[in-house]
Motif scaffolding. Structure first.
Motif, PDB file in Angstrom:
ATOM      1  N   ARG A   1       0.876 -17.207   2.640  1.00  0.00           N
ATOM      2  CA  ARG A   1      -0.369 -16.474   2.873  1.00  0.00           C
ATOM      3  C   ARG A   1      -0.384 -15.748   4.208  1.00  0.00           C
ATOM      4  O   ARG A   1      -1.174 -14.833   4.417  1.00  0.00           O
TER       5      ARG A   1
ATOM      6  N   ASP B   1      11.523 -16.876  -3.054  1.00  0.00           N
ATOM      7  CA  ASP B   1      10.182 -16.645  -3.584  1.00  0.00           C
ATOM      8  C   ASP B   1       9.163 -17.025  -2.518  1.00  0.00           C
ATOM      9  O   ASP B   1       9.022 -18.196  -2.174  1.00  0.00           O
TER      10      ASP B   1
ATOM     11  N   GLY C   1       7.958 -11.838  -4.773  1.00  0.00           N
ATOM     12  CA  GLY C   1       6.623 -12.370  -4.927  1.00  0.00           C
ATOM     13  C   GLY C   1       5.720 -12.343  -3.725  1.00  0.00           C
ATOM     14  O   GLY C   1       4.787 -13.145  -3.652  1.00  0.00           O
ATOM     15  N   PRO C   2       5.932 -11.441  -2.748  1.00  0.00           N
ATOM     16  CA  PRO C   2       5.045 -11.484  -1.584  1.00  0.00           C
ATOM     17  C   PRO C   2       3.614 -11.099  -1.960  1.00  0.00           C
ATOM     18  O   PRO C   2       3.400 -10.242  -2.810  1.00  0.00           O
ATOM     19  N   THR C   3       2.659 -11.757  -1.316  1.00  0.00           N
ATOM     20  CA  THR C   3       1.267 -11.379  -1.484  1.00  0.00           C
ATOM     21  C   THR C   3       1.063 -10.005  -0.843  1.00  0.00           C
ATOM     22  O   THR C   3       1.903  -9.553  -0.052  1.00  0.00           O
ATOM     23  N   PRO C   4      -0.030  -9.332  -1.156  1.00  0.00           N
ATOM     24  CA  PRO C   4      -0.243  -8.006  -0.558  1.00  0.00           C
ATOM     25  C   PRO C   4      -0.214  -8.020   0.976  1.00  0.00           C
ATOM     26  O   PRO C   4       0.366  -7.121   1.582  1.00  0.00           O
ATOM     27  N   ILE C   5      -0.790  -9.028   1.614  1.00  0.00           N
ATOM     28  CA  ILE C   5      -0.799  -9.055   3.079  1.00  0.00           C
ATOM     29  C   ILE C   5       0.601  -9.297   3.633  1.00  0.00           C
ATOM     30  O   ILE C   5       0.993  -8.683   4.627  1.00  0.00           O
ATOM     31  N   VAL C   6       1.381 -10.145   2.982  1.00  0.00           N
ATOM     32  CA  VAL C   6       2.756 -10.391   3.429  1.00  0.00           C
ATOM     33  C   VAL C   6       3.604  -9.147   3.195  1.00  0.00           C
ATOM     34  O   VAL C   6       4.416  -8.765   4.042  1.00  0.00           O
ATOM     35  N   ARG C   7       3.394  -8.477   2.074  1.00  0.00           N
ATOM     36  CA  ARG C   7       4.098  -7.215   1.806  1.00  0.00           C
ATOM     37  C   ARG C   7       3.764  -6.198   2.895  1.00  0.00           C
ATOM     38  O   ARG C   7       4.634  -5.476   3.378  1.00  0.00           O
TER      39      ARG C   7
ATOM     40  N   GLU D   1       6.527  -3.609  -6.376  1.00  0.00           N
ATOM     41  CA  GLU D   1       5.474  -4.308  -7.095  1.00  0.00           C
ATOM     42  C   GLU D   1       4.930  -3.394  -8.191  1.00  0.00           C
ATOM     43  O   GLU D   1       4.716  -2.209  -7.961  1.00  0.00           O
TER      44      GLU D   1
ATOM     45  N   GLY E   1       5.886 -16.221  -2.805  1.00  0.00           N
ATOM     46  CA  GLY E   1       4.607 -15.983  -3.461  1.00  0.00           C
ATOM     47  C   GLY E   1       3.469 -16.852  -2.978  1.00  0.00           C
ATOM     48  O   GLY E   1       2.307 -16.481  -3.099  1.00  0.00           O
ATOM     49  N   GLU E   2       3.776 -18.005  -2.416  1.00  0.00           N
ATOM     50  CA  GLU E   2       2.740 -18.905  -1.911  1.00  0.00           C
ATOM     51  C   GLU E   2       2.488 -18.732  -0.419  1.00  0.00           C
ATOM     52  O   GLU E   2       1.611 -19.398   0.142  1.00  0.00           O
TER      53      GLU E   2
END
Length: 78
Positions: free
Chosen positions: A17, A12, A45-51, A68, A14-15
């Motif tokens: 950045r 995960d 859970g990647p953030t949009p920028i990490v994705r 997503e 998700g945190e």
């Protein structure tokens, strides 16, 4: 850390950045460790920028990042 054979591992992020070359290297090394033991690694859970970083580097499919869900509930991949 030991893994039972054929155990899927979800990482995960998700945190996270920001994902740079060292973070990518860590994910690649851990994927190698997991696959050596007959399992598969998923990145969730990647953030949009990490994705976006994963997509640009061509690693989004290698890491098996689940699609997503968009605002309408349908799956989308960048």
């Amino acid at each position: 850390m030991g893994l039972a054979p054929q155990t899927d591992v979800a990482v995960d992020i998700g945190e996270v950045r920001l994902l740079g070359s060292q973070g990518i290297r860590c994910l690649l090394n851990f994927r190698k460790y997991v696959e050596h033991r007959g399992a598969r690694m998923l990145v969730v859970g990647p953030t949009p920028i990490v994705r976006q970083v994963l997509a640009i580097t061509g690693l989004i499919d290698l890491f098996e990042v689940p699609a997503e869900a968009g605002p309408d509930g349908t799956a989308s991949r960048d």
